[in-house]
Design an enzyme around this catalytic site. Structure first.
Site, short mmCIF file in Angstrom:
data_model
loop_
_atom_site.label_atom_id
_atom_site.label_comp_id
_atom_site.label_asym_id
_atom_site.label_seq_id
_atom_site.Cartn_x
_atom_site.Cartn_y
_atom_site.Cartn_z
N ASP A 291 0.88 -1.17 0.00
CA ASP A 291 0.00 0.00 0.00
C ASP A 291 0.92 1.22 0.00
OD1 ASP A 291 0.96 0.34 2.51
OD2 ASP A 291 -0.94 0.02 3.53
N ASP B 172 -7.77 -7.45 1.08
CA ASP B 172 -6.74 -7.62 2.11
C ASP B 172 -7.38 -7.22 3.42
OD1 ASP B 172 -5.40 -4.95 3.44
OD2 ASP B 172 -6.41 -4.50 1.56
N CYS C 250 -12.16 -28.84 8.98
CA CYS C 250 -10.99 -28.10 8.52
C CYS C 250 -9.78 -29.04 8.42
CB CYS C 250 -10.69 -26.95 9.48
SG CYS C 250 -9.22 -26.02 9.05
N CYS D 42 -6.54 -28.03 8.34
CA CYS D 42 -5.28 -27.34 8.68
C CYS D 42 -4.50 -28.12 9.74
CB CYS D 42 -5.56 -25.92 9.13
SG CYS D 42 -6.00 -25.76 10.87
N CYS E 261 -6.16 -28.05 13.26
CA CYS E 261 -7.34 -28.90 13.44
C CYS E 261 -7.00 -30.38 13.34
CB CYS E 261 -8.42 -28.53 12.43
SG CYS E 261 -9.09 -26.89 12.75
N HIS F 110 -4.71 -21.64 11.60
CA HIS F 110 -6.08 -22.05 11.31
C HIS F 110 -6.87 -20.95 10.60
CE1 HIS F 110 -10.15 -23.46 11.53
NE2 HIS F 110 -10.44 -22.26 12.01
ZN LIG Z 1 -8.22 -25.57 11.05
#
Ligand SMILES: [Zn+2]
Length: 376
Positions: free
Chosen positions: A93, A265, A303, A305, A308, A334
């Site tokens: 930016d 963003d 999820c 990730c 998780c 996460h």
């Molecule tokens: Zn997760």
């Protein structure tokens, strides 16, 4: 001529669209979420982890990096990509918004803004020429024009005067555009339709690689924000990327994608993670709630990730309450993974012509979320 960027819309569903933004350092699938790396780091994540979760572009902050460590230092060590070990595209930016939102004192004149650093109180000056020089030193793939962000509410007369400055600065930035660097214009004009039109027409006349909408999420009611999102979305050129700056609340993102925006963003996923507010397939939850005390289940069973797959809600709650560093790491991993997946599924929905169902489903989830208030 050096290749800068190429944008192609692949599929549309109403005004929503998916596309490919090709840049020298990589391809960005749109609608795209750009995690915010204010101080040359996406807080709590390594760039290697950012790649693993599928981030294709990140954002860097001109204002922060010019104050610390200083853009010339970053240039001397090979530019921002090398400095932070991120070889994919970076959008910086211009500092306009930070000067507006962070500095204790700012004095706007025709050439730019004098401001007091939020770090040590020292006085600095940024105008369009300085913003372009800083973004060149950082080696940004996409630079943003230096703009004057107005507060909300603001009188039409002042917004008009401010818009005059923003357009003049946009022209200066265009004249200083570096070969090999993309440059996006920023639409201002507060909540005034006539000024937003004037802003878009002025920027189109100058000509940019992409068009961003700024000056929203500065205290206006949601209805006003959404009206401006729809209004500006319908007027921005269709063959260039459209970037909605600083907005990442999922309800707002859904409205903006429906209006045809391509890039986003926001610090919401990372900041909320550090505050213990986590996004899940059933809505946001606060990990500190008592009900999770001995909960052996994963944060979100839907999820994939690292957090998780490997850790329980009970453990995440414990790490958060004991203020362990690992809490910020696991929570951020996460939340960012969740955002990347949300955007991927949203692109799939637009591709298959089911965006309105996707939007309805997620609006339902967000409205019925279990709550984020602290338990006792
Ligand atoms: Zn997760």
């Amino acid at each position: 001529m050096i290749f800068v960027m190429e944008f192609k819309v692949l599929k549309t569903d109403g005004s929503a669209r998916t596309g490919l933004l090709r840049m020298a350092r990589g391809i960005i699938h749109t609608p795209a979420f750009m995690p915010v790396g204010t101080n040359a780091t996406v807080k709590a994540m390594t760039p290697e982890e950012m790649k693993e979760i599928g981030a294709e572009i990140i954002l860097g902050n001109t204002y922060h990096l010019s104050l610390r460590p200083g853009h010339e230092i970053i240039r001397s060590v090979g530019g921002l990509h090398r400095f932070m070990n991120w070889d994919r595209p970076i959008l910086t930016d211009s500092g306009g918004f930070q000067v507006y939102s962070l500095s204790a004192l700012r004095d706007i004149e025709a050439e730019g803004v004098h401001f007091k650093s939020h770090v040590d109180g020292s006085m600095h000056f940024i105008g369009p020429a300085e913003a372009m020089a800083i973004q060149d030193a950082l080696g940004a793939d996409v630079a943003m024009v230096f703009d004057d962000c107005t507060p909300y509410p603001v009188a039409h007369e002042y917004a008009l005067e401010s818009l005059g400055r923003t357009l003049a600065w946009a022209r200066t930035c265009k004249n200083l555009k570096k070969e090999g660097q993309a440059l996006f214009g920023i639409v201002q004009g507060s909540a005034y339709r006539d000024l937003r039109i004037m802003s878009i027409e002025g920027l189109r006349e100058i000509g940019f690689d992409g068009y961003a909408v700024g000056g929203l999420s500065v205290g206006e009611p949601k209805e006003v924000m959404h009206e401006m999102i729809r209004f500006t979305g319908s007027l921005l050129p269709g063959d260039s990327p459209r970037y909605l700056m600083g907005i990442g609340d999922l309800m707002d993102v859904l409205a903006a994608v429906e209006a045809g925006f391509d890039m986003f963003d926001c610090v919401i996923p990372t900041r909320n993670a550090r505050n213990g507010t986590l996004f899940t397939s059933i809505g946001r939850i606060s990990i500190k709630r008592t009900e999770f005390k001995a909960d052996e289940g994963p944060l979100d069973p839907n999820c994939g990730c690292t957090t998780c797959k490997n850790y329980s809600r009970a453990y995440l709650r414990h790490l958060f309450l004991t203020r362990e560093i690992l809490s910020m790491r696991l929570n951020t991993m996460h939340n960012l993974y969740f955002y990347m997946e949300f955007f991927r599924k949203m692109r799939d929905a637009v591709s298959s012509g089911t965006f309105s169902e996707f939007r309805k489903k997620w609006e339902g989830v967000i409205r019925s979320e279990p709550g984020t208030e602290e338990g006792t």
